[in-house]
Design an enzyme around this catalytic site. Structure first.
Site, short mmCIF file in Angstrom:
data_model
loop_
_atom_site.label_atom_id
_atom_site.label_comp_id
_atom_site.label_asym_id
_atom_site.label_seq_id
_atom_site.Cartn_x
_atom_site.Cartn_y
_atom_site.Cartn_z
N MET A 17 0.67 0.17 -1.25
CA MET A 17 0.66 1.30 -2.18
C MET A 17 -0.53 2.19 -1.84
O MET A 17 -1.68 1.74 -1.84
CB MET A 17 0.55 0.79 -3.63
CG MET A 17 1.76 0.00 -4.10
SD MET A 17 1.56 -0.69 -5.77
CE MET A 17 0.54 -2.15 -5.43
N GLN A 70 0.75 -0.79 7.69
CA GLN A 70 1.96 0.03 7.57
C GLN A 70 1.72 1.40 8.18
O GLN A 70 0.69 2.03 7.93
CB GLN A 70 2.39 0.19 6.12
CG GLN A 70 3.73 0.92 6.00
CD GLN A 70 4.20 1.08 4.58
OE1 GLN A 70 3.76 1.98 3.88
NE2 GLN A 70 5.11 0.22 4.14
N CYS A 100 8.97 5.29 1.30
CA CYS A 100 8.20 6.12 0.38
C CYS A 100 9.03 7.34 -0.05
O CYS A 100 9.52 8.08 0.79
CB CYS A 100 6.90 6.58 1.04
SG CYS A 100 5.88 7.57 -0.07
N LYS A 139 10.12 -1.48 5.99
CA LYS A 139 10.30 -1.34 4.54
C LYS A 139 11.13 -0.08 4.31
O LYS A 139 10.79 1.00 4.80
CB LYS A 139 8.95 -1.24 3.83
CG LYS A 139 9.08 -1.32 2.31
CD LYS A 139 7.70 -1.42 1.64
CE LYS A 139 7.83 -1.78 0.17
NZ LYS A 139 8.45 -0.71 -0.64
N GLY A 201 11.14 -4.11 -6.07
CA GLY A 201 11.56 -3.20 -7.11
C GLY A 201 11.68 -3.86 -8.47
O GLY A 201 12.53 -4.73 -8.67
N ASP A 202 10.80 -3.47 -9.40
CA ASP A 202 10.85 -3.92 -10.79
C ASP A 202 10.66 -5.42 -10.96
O ASP A 202 11.17 -6.01 -11.93
CB ASP A 202 12.17 -3.52 -11.45
CG ASP A 202 12.33 -2.01 -11.62
OD1 ASP A 202 11.36 -1.29 -11.34
OD2 ASP A 202 13.43 -1.57 -12.01
N GLY A 224 4.82 -4.73 -6.65
CA GLY A 224 4.15 -3.44 -6.52
C GLY A 224 3.27 -3.16 -7.72
O GLY A 224 2.21 -3.75 -7.91
N ARG A 225 3.75 -2.26 -8.59
CA ARG A 225 2.92 -1.79 -9.70
C ARG A 225 2.48 -2.89 -10.65
O ARG A 225 1.44 -2.78 -11.30
CB ARG A 225 3.68 -0.70 -10.47
CG ARG A 225 3.78 0.62 -9.72
CD ARG A 225 4.75 1.57 -10.38
NE ARG A 225 6.13 1.22 -10.07
CZ ARG A 225 7.18 1.66 -10.77
NH1 ARG A 225 6.98 2.43 -11.82
NH2 ARG A 225 8.41 1.31 -10.42
#
Length: 347
Positions: A17, A70, A100, A139, A201-202, A224-225
């Site tokens: 990220m 990356q 991205c 990715k 994802g999520d 991720g987040r």
């Protein structure tokens, strides 16, 4: 799980990220249970390689192996040269960004914008794989829009090019970070290739990680987040996947120590002026779900010196003892972060 010669200790990974997964954060995530973490995106444009920002993004000094960088770009030769440059600087794995969705990346025909040009994707993957003698991974997203999902074709192109692992985010480029990630495409990709597939994802809780692995058949999950401000989520998920039980919330004193460790490493990495400013978002993420966190964040954002920041953070976590020995935080919830994800990731 293995990538090339590197045997990973588990299948819980931290996503690259921009503005988040710098060396201090990656190292902390690895120490707290992540089996693998990838650097922020490094531009393939050779004019940018010597900039201070790019140098920081590819600085792996003292980092736990394997060291993965990356790279992002649209020109096959530039990406091949960038891969070689980073391998010479110590990269042990090269990851190519075709996921991205941020406008300033896609407007340069990089990131997920490349998914519209499968012939170019093929040339890029072959060029990078042939340029270096380390594992190369990819990715990407499910496609550039919901009407144009081509993840299966991209996955087969990648496998034929010699890519050694695929990480698939369950959204299209057009989705950005809105709506819910879907996992049917990830399951289809996993069933169609013979190389490891990582689901992204999520994935915000141990239960969600278990569900995604079972549903897709993926070899690993990438967080991720949900790791922002909660890097110990990696060990929570790993523990749950192995035992089916939950770890308790971390002790307040442990998090005080981790925050001090993280901030000291952050300041050493960025210096006083940049360090105190770039640390604000990390501190904000750590405290956002804790009692008094929003008030503290607003006060802390006015501090200008690292010593003041360290003292304020220490006092804040000391105050959390009044709520118990362990942190009293709400479960990770990134739904409200979706609208601002692009800005946060590009910070």
């Amino acid at each position: 799980m293995q990538i090339g010669p590197y045997l990973l200790r588990n299948n819980v990974f931290v996503a690259p990220m921009a503005g988040v997964t710098d060396r201090p954060f990656r190292q902390l995530c690895k120490e707290l249970g992540a089996g693998y973490a990838v650097s922020e995106m490094a531009a393939s444009n050779p004019r940018l390689w010597a900039t201070e920002k790019s140098s920081r993004r590819t600085d792996h000094a003292g980092e736990m192996e394997p060291k993965a960088v990356q790279i992002a770009g649209a020109d096959p030769q530039d990406l091949a040269d960038c891969a070689k440059f980073n391998v010479d600087r110590g990269a042990q794995i090269i990851d190519i960004n075709m996921g991205c969705p941020v406008k300033k990346v896609c407007n340069s025909w990089c990131g997920s914008a490349l998914l519209q040009h499968e012939d170019l994707v093929e040339r890029i993957l072959h060029a990078v794989v042939q340029a270096v003698d380390v594992p190369v991974t990819l990715k990407f997203r499910t496609g550039w829009s919901r009407e144009n999902k081509n993840a299966l074709r991209i996955a087969r192109i990648a496998e034929q090019a010699g890519i050694q692992m695929l990480t698939l985010h369950g959204r299209t480029r057009a989705d950005g970070y809105k709506g819910d990630a879907e996992y049917d495409t990830i399951a289809a990709v996993k069933a169609s290739v013979g190389i490891p597939v990582v689901a992204n994802g999520d994935i915000t809780t141990p239960e969600k990680a278990r569900y995604v692995l079972d549903y897709t058949g993926a070899d690993a999950v990438m967080i991720g987040r949900a790791a922002q401000g909660r890097p110990w989520i990696c060990r929570e998920i790993d523990h749950y996947l192995r035992t089916g039980t939950h770890l308790p919330a971390p002790y307040v004193d442990e998090v005080r120590h981790l925050m001090n460790q993280h901030l000291q490493a952050h300041y050493a990495f960025y210096g006083e002026f940049v360090g105190v400013r770039t640390a604000r978002k990390h501190i904000g993420w750590y405290v956002q779900d804790l009692p008094g966190g929003e008030t503290f964040r607003q006060q802390m954002n006015r501090l200008e010196f690292t010593a003041e920041q360290l003292l304020a953070v220490d006092k804040f976590f000391e105050s959390q003892h009044s709520h118990g020995e362990r942190l009293q935080y709400r479960p990770a919830d990134v739904s409200s972060a979706g609208e601002n994800a692009s800005e946060a990731l590009a910070a």
